[in-house]
Design a protein around this motif. Structure first.
Motif, PDB file in Angstrom:
ATOM      1  N   GLN A 108       0.855  -1.182   0.000  1.00 16.20           N
ATOM      2  CA  GLN A 108       0.000   0.000   0.000  1.00 16.20           C
ATOM      3  C   GLN A 108       0.892   1.233   0.000  1.00 16.20           C
ATOM      4  O   GLN A 108       2.114   1.111   0.066  1.00 16.20           O
ATOM      5  N   SER A 109       0.294   2.401  -0.061  1.00 18.61           N
ATOM      6  CA  SER A 109       1.108   3.614  -0.080  1.00 18.61           C
ATOM      7  C   SER A 109       1.841   3.770   1.252  1.00 18.61           C
ATOM      8  O   SER A 109       1.423   3.239   2.281  1.00 18.61           O
ATOM      9  N   ASN A 110       2.940   4.502   1.207  1.00 18.39           N
ATOM     10  CA  ASN A 110       3.728   4.780   2.408  1.00 18.39           C
ATOM     11  C   ASN A 110       3.359   6.124   3.037  1.00 18.39           C
ATOM     12  O   ASN A 110       4.120   6.667   3.831  1.00 18.39           O
ATOM     13  N   ILE A 111       2.212   6.678   2.642  1.00 18.17           N
ATOM     14  CA  ILE A 111       1.777   7.983   3.153  1.00 18.17           C
ATOM     15  C   ILE A 111       1.176   7.794   4.534  1.00 18.17           C
ATOM     16  O   ILE A 111       0.314   6.933   4.744  1.00 18.17           O
ATOM     17  N   TRP A 112       1.615   8.630   5.472  1.00 18.01           N
ATOM     18  CA  TRP A 112       1.048   8.565   6.819  1.00 18.01           C
ATOM     19  C   TRP A 112      -0.424   8.960   6.805  1.00 18.01           C
ATOM     20  O   TRP A 112      -0.853   9.831   6.047  1.00 18.01           O
ATOM     21  N   LYS A 113      -1.180   8.313   7.690  1.00 14.31           N
ATOM     22  CA  LYS A 113      -2.554   8.726   7.948  1.00 14.31           C
ATOM     23  C   LYS A 113      -2.899   8.362   9.387  1.00 14.31           C
ATOM     24  O   LYS A 113      -2.194   7.558  10.022  1.00 14.31           O
ATOM     25  N   LEU A 114      -3.955   8.922   9.868  1.00 12.55           N
ATOM     26  CA  LEU A 114      -4.406   8.669  11.234  1.00 12.55           C
ATOM     27  C   LEU A 114      -5.542   7.660  11.201  1.00 12.55           C
ATOM     28  O   LEU A 114      -6.434   7.750  10.356  1.00 12.55           O
ATOM     29  N   LYS A 115      -5.493   6.671  12.116  1.00  9.59           N
ATOM     30  CA  LYS A 115      -6.545   5.661  12.170  1.00  9.59           C
ATOM     31  C   LYS A 115      -6.767   5.270  13.629  1.00  9.59           C
ATOM     32  O   LYS A 115      -5.797   5.105  14.385  1.00  9.59           O
ATOM     33  N   TYR A 116      -8.018   5.116  13.997  1.00 15.27           N
ATOM     34  CA  TYR A 116      -8.315   4.731  15.372  1.00 15.27           C
ATOM     35  C   TYR A 116      -7.934   3.273  15.599  1.00 15.27           C
ATOM     36  O   TYR A 116      -8.313   2.387  14.838  1.00 15.27           O
ATOM     37  N   ASP A 117      -7.160   3.020  16.654  1.00 15.84           N
ATOM     38  CA  ASP A 117      -6.738   1.673  17.021  1.00 15.84           C
ATOM     39  C   ASP A 117      -7.551   1.236  18.240  1.00 15.84           C
ATOM     40  O   ASP A 117      -7.397   1.805  19.324  1.00 15.84           O
ATOM     41  N   LYS A 118      -8.413   0.238  18.058  1.00 20.19           N
ATOM     42  CA  LYS A 118      -9.303  -0.199  19.142  1.00 20.19           C
ATOM     43  C   LYS A 118      -8.535  -0.759  20.328  1.00 20.19           C
ATOM     44  O   LYS A 118      -8.900  -0.540  21.480  1.00 20.19           O
ATOM     45  N   ALA A 119      -7.467  -1.514  20.052  1.00 24.12           N
ATOM     46  CA  ALA A 119      -6.690  -2.116  21.137  1.00 24.12           C
ATOM     47  C   ALA A 119      -6.000  -1.042  21.979  1.00 24.12           C
ATOM     48  O   ALA A 119      -5.962  -1.134  23.207  1.00 24.12           O
ATOM     49  N   MET A 120      -5.446  -0.035  21.330  1.00 22.82           N
ATOM     50  CA  MET A 120      -4.761   1.040  22.047  1.00 22.82           C
ATOM     51  C   MET A 120      -5.731   2.073  22.616  1.00 22.82           C
ATOM     52  O   MET A 120      -5.383   2.831  23.505  1.00 22.82           O
ATOM     53  N   LYS A 121      -6.936   2.124  22.014  1.00 26.37           N
ATOM     54  CA  LYS A 121      -7.921   3.162  22.352  1.00 26.37           C
ATOM     55  C   LYS A 121      -7.342   4.552  22.098  1.00 26.37           C
ATOM     56  O   LYS A 121      -7.522   5.483  22.873  1.00 26.37           O
ATOM     57  N   GLU A 122      -6.600   4.640  21.012  1.00 26.25           N
ATOM     58  CA  GLU A 122      -5.965   5.894  20.601  1.00 26.25           C
ATOM     59  C   GLU A 122      -6.001   5.997  19.084  1.00 26.25           C
ATOM     60  O   GLU A 122      -6.077   4.990  18.383  1.00 26.25           O
ATOM     61  N   TYR A 123      -5.916   7.229  18.587  1.00 21.63           N
ATOM     62  CA  TYR A 123      -5.703   7.429  17.160  1.00 21.63           C
ATOM     63  C   TYR A 123      -4.219   7.282  16.892  1.00 21.63           C
ATOM     64  O   TYR A 123      -3.404   8.031  17.443  1.00 21.63           O
ATOM     65  N   GLY A 173       2.825  11.827  19.553  1.00 22.76           N
ATOM     66  CA  GLY A 173       3.889  11.392  20.457  1.00 22.76           C
ATOM     67  C   GLY A 173       4.044   9.883  20.416  1.00 22.76           C
ATOM     68  O   GLY A 173       3.410   9.195  19.621  1.00 22.76           O
ATOM     69  N   ILE A 174       4.888   9.372  21.283  1.00 22.96           N
ATOM     70  CA  ILE A 174       5.131   7.936  21.371  1.00 22.96           C
ATOM     71  C   ILE A 174       4.195   7.344  22.418  1.00 22.96           C
ATOM     72  O   ILE A 174       4.141   7.807  23.554  1.00 22.96           O
ATOM     73  N   VAL A 175       3.460   6.315  22.009  1.00 20.05           N
ATOM     74  CA  VAL A 175       2.556   5.604  22.914  1.00 20.05           C
ATOM     75  C   VAL A 175       2.930   4.129  22.853  1.00 20.05           C
ATOM     76  O   VAL A 175       3.071   3.563  21.764  1.00 20.05           O
ATOM     77  N   LEU A 176       3.100   3.516  24.012  1.00 16.33           N
ATOM     78  CA  LEU A 176       3.459   2.099  24.088  1.00 16.33           C
ATOM     79  C   LEU A 176       2.205   1.263  23.888  1.00 16.33           C
ATOM     80  O   LEU A 176       1.221   1.444  24.600  1.00 16.33           O
ATOM     81  N   ASP A 177       2.223   0.345  22.896  1.00 20.43           N
ATOM     82  CA  ASP A 177       1.049  -0.507  22.703  1.00 20.43           C
ATOM     83  C   ASP A 177       1.171  -1.772  23.556  1.00 20.43           C
ATOM     84  O   ASP A 177       2.147  -1.946  24.288  1.00 20.43           O
ATOM     85  N   GLU A 178       0.197  -2.665  23.451  1.00 15.45           N
ATOM     86  CA  GLU A 178       0.172  -3.859  24.315  1.00 15.45           C
ATOM     87  C   GLU A 178       1.293  -4.834  24.003  1.00 15.45           C
ATOM     88  O   GLU A 178       1.623  -5.695  24.819  1.00 15.45           O
ATOM     89  N   ASP A 179       1.933  -4.704  22.829  1.00 16.58           N
ATOM     90  CA  ASP A 179       3.068  -5.559  22.477  1.00 16.58           C
ATOM     91  C   ASP A 179       4.404  -4.916  22.844  1.00 16.58           C
ATOM     92  O   ASP A 179       5.461  -5.456  22.549  1.00 16.58           O
TER      93      ASP A 179
END
Length: 198
Positions: A108-123, A173-179
């Motif tokens: 897919q394209s390498n263009i950044w975009k914002l997407k809601y992550d259900k596991a992180m509960k963050e965009y 910013g940097i957010v630590l995910d569950e992994d």
């Protein structure tokens, strides 16, 4: 009276024209950041412990996530495309597409975009965005670069759609995910970077 009016108009035009173009974003050596040129975004603090920005798929499927590498890895080169592609210099507080160089494992394209992550509960910041074409359908693909005390930060606050009703404005910013992956996501605690030309 006409002289006063003319001087007043000249003053207003002068002030308006000087404010219409914001300051350029500078690389680590004080040179202007240019559209289409490859740069590494390295942390302004803690380099050696944390590296540059990379793509990760981890245990998930696509789209690939934008994350910060560990150690002294420079990460992947980035290019920036301003909302007006004829502008060659990247300026503070203006909408830009951010793009990784090279192929992705997700095809897919390498263009950044914002997407809601259900596991992180963050965009979170992922790839798969659309380059250019500013408007309501591409709102999630536009970021800004702002100055900090120690470098520059990425901000999500698109202004490419003047008639869009509600637009989020937050630092990236940097957010630590569950992994345990250090991912880029909307955060109250922005991460600062220096840009190094590749």
């Amino acid at each position: 009276m006409k002289t006063i009016i003319l001087f007043s108009l000249a003053f207003i035009l002068c002030v308006f024209s000087s404010d219409s173009a914001s300051d350029p974003v500078l690389d680590a050596f004080g040179k202007n950041l240019h559209a289409g040129v490859k740069y590494y975004a390295l942390p302004a603090a803690g380099y050696g412990e944390y590296g540059g920005l990379v793509l990760k798929t981890g245990n998930r499927s696509c789209p690939a996530e934008v994350a910060q590498s560990r150690g002294d890895d420079n990460g992947l080169p980035l290019t920036f495309t301003p909302v007006n592609p004829k502008k060659g210099v990247i300026r503070l507080s203006t909408d830009v597409n951010v793009k990784f160089s090279g192929p992705t494992s997700c095809h897919q394209s390498n263009i950044w975009k914002l997407k809601y992550d259900k596991a992180m509960k963050e965009y979170a910041v992922v790839v798969g965005g659309v380059e250019g074409n500013p408007g309501p359908k591409t709102l999630d693909n536009w970021f800004k670069i702002e100055k900090t005390n120690v470098g520059y930060k990425f901000v999500f606050c698109p202004s490419v759609c003047s008639y869009c009703k509600k637009v989020m404005c937050r630092n990236v910013g940097i957010v630590l995910d569950e992994d345990g992956v250090q991912r880029l996501a909307l955060s109250d605690d922005p991460s600062s970077y220096f840009f190094y030309r590749v």
